[in-house]
Design an enzyme around this catalytic site. Structure first.
Site, PDB file in Angstrom:
ATOM      1  N   THR A  46       0.883  -1.143   0.082  1.00 16.30           N
ATOM      2  CA  THR A  46       0.079  -0.002   0.129  1.00 16.30           C
ATOM      3  C   THR A  46       0.885   1.462  -0.031  1.00 16.30           C
ATOM      4  O   THR A  46       0.314   2.230  -0.537  1.00 16.30           O
ATOM      5  CB  THR A  46      -1.007   0.098   1.198  1.00 16.30           C
ATOM      6  OG1 THR A  46      -1.686  -1.206   1.210  1.00 16.30           O
ATOM      7  CG2 THR A  46      -1.958   1.183   1.281  1.00 16.30           C
ATOM      8  N   TYR A 134       4.926 -12.577   5.603  1.00 13.94           N
ATOM      9  CA  TYR A 134       3.882 -11.943   4.838  1.00 13.94           C
ATOM     10  C   TYR A 134       3.473 -12.909   3.600  1.00 13.94           C
ATOM     11  O   TYR A 134       4.272 -13.002   2.676  1.00 13.94           O
ATOM     12  CB  TYR A 134       4.184 -10.504   4.028  1.00 13.94           C
ATOM     13  CG  TYR A 134       3.067  -9.868   3.330  1.00 13.94           C
ATOM     14  CD1 TYR A 134       1.839 -10.265   3.356  1.00 13.94           C
ATOM     15  CD2 TYR A 134       3.454  -8.988   2.455  1.00 13.94           C
ATOM     16  CE1 TYR A 134       0.830  -9.539   2.523  1.00 13.94           C
ATOM     17  CE2 TYR A 134       2.473  -8.049   1.892  1.00 13.94           C
ATOM     18  CZ  TYR A 134       1.339  -8.483   1.823  1.00 13.94           C
ATOM     19  OH  TYR A 134       0.381  -7.707   0.919  1.00 13.94           O
ATOM     20  N   LYS A 162       1.210 -12.486   8.718  1.00 13.43           N
ATOM     21  CA  LYS A 162       0.263 -12.080   8.011  1.00 13.43           C
ATOM     22  C   LYS A 162      -0.041 -12.937   6.763  1.00 13.43           C
ATOM     23  O   LYS A 162       0.531 -12.950   5.554  1.00 13.43           O
ATOM     24  CB  LYS A 162       0.681 -10.605   7.311  1.00 13.43           C
ATOM     25  CG  LYS A 162      -0.319  -9.975   6.350  1.00 13.43           C
ATOM     26  CD  LYS A 162      -0.093  -8.583   5.861  1.00 13.43           C
ATOM     27  CE  LYS A 162      -1.219  -8.199   5.163  1.00 13.43           C
ATOM     28  NZ  LYS A 162      -0.768  -6.876   4.145  1.00 13.43           N
TER      29      LYS A 162
END
Length: 315
Positions: A46, A134, A162
């Site tokens: 992001t 991740y 995550k």
């Protein structure tokens, strides 16, 4: 390190010429801190890390720590194709005062489980910081499978993951077979399921502009143990999640969402392009309806006892 709460992968604001707007970054960070998020992630997807130079990434790590100070944990992404580059980012993060690292699979390379684990372990040796893995096979092309998890598990620094695969069976695997790795929601439309399976944190880009909504869902499920309320909040948030995920304009939606809150953060870096008028209108209407629905839910008395109260009643 314990990961508890909402962790926001913060956007990188840009001026019209696509240079980084540090003043606006500080404004976004202050907005997130004031809103009550529990941690900030820099150099995540992001944040458009892939469109930044190495020097820009290193400067933003240091600036983020300067702005945040000791008020919130700072997690720094180390994503890169080359292991040597990821190691350098990890070393820069340590020098900047990062509290933890976000370690993903190198994109495009498609390493084996062993190769991928050696990549992560090399980063760990160079930094000696807590690590949140991740797992995002949709972007990276590789799943962090059981062999990978067993190999990286040799270091206690790998303390969380995550999970962004979207595979509900992965959620079951992690919760049952790897309880020593803290489970963090990385798939927004499965947040309720993650919390039901014991996740205590949520890394969610939408919290850039809707932190209260994300905090409300996290709090209902993990603090209050009120999954009836959680389902109501989740139902109110699902239309937004559909808008964010459809059309391949996730970053653009997050950035425009901040402008709806009075914090314009500029365009994404190319090759991405800003939303068009229709897309902006759809997002604005969706956010307005969600905000109103969650406000009503939060104002209503809880219909279900918390887990704590239920246990006491059963005793």
């Amino acid at each position: 390190m314990r990961f508890e709460g909402i962790y926001t992968p913060i956007v990188t604001p840009h001026r019209p010429d696509h240079t980084i707007d540090r003043d606006r970054f500080a404004e976004v960070a202050e907005h997130l801190i004031a809103s009550g998020v529990h941690g900030i992630v820099i150099a995540g997807t992001t944040g458009e890390y892939y469109a930044q130079t190495a020097e820009e990434r290193a400067r933003m790590m240091r600036f983020a720590r300067e702005v945040i100070g000791s008020r919130l944990p700072l997690i720094v992404g180390t994503g890169a194709i080359r292991t040597e580059d990821s190691i350098w980012y990890a070393e820069q993060a340590r020098e900047a005062g990062a509290d933890a690292l976000l370690v993903a699979t190198p994109p495009y390379a498609v390493p084996t489980a062993r190769e991928n684990a050696l990549h992560a372990l090399a980063i760990d040796r160079a930094s000696n910081l807590p690590v949140m893995l991740y797992n995002y096979p949709g972007r990276m092309g590789v799943n962090m499978d059981a062999e990978y998890l067993d190999r990286v598990g040799r270091s206690p620094n790998f303390c969380a993951i995550k999970e962004s695969s979207g595979d509900i069976n992965r959620l079951h695997l992690l919760a049952r077979d790897y309880p020593q790795i803290q489970l963090s929601c990385g798939m927004d439309d499965q947040a309720l399921e993650f919390f039901a399976w014991g996740a205590r944190s949520w890394v969610c880009a939408g919290s850039n502009f809707a932190p209260q909504a994300h905090i409300a869902l996290w709090r209902a499920c993990t603090v209050e143990g009120d999954f009836a309320k959680g389902r109501a909040i989740m139902s109110a948030m699902l239309p937004l999640m559909r808008v964010l995920e459809q059309g391949g304009k996730f970053v653009q939606c997050i950035k425009h969402g901040l402008s709806l809150r009075g914090i314009p953060v500029g365009p994404p870096r190319r090759p991405l392009q800003p939303l068009n008028k229709d897309e902006k209108r759809t997002l604005a209407e969706t956010v307005k309806v969600m905000d109103a629905a969650i406000a009503r839910i939060e104002a209503a008395p809880s219909a279900a006892p918390s887990n704590v109260h239920a246990l006491k009643a059963g005793a």
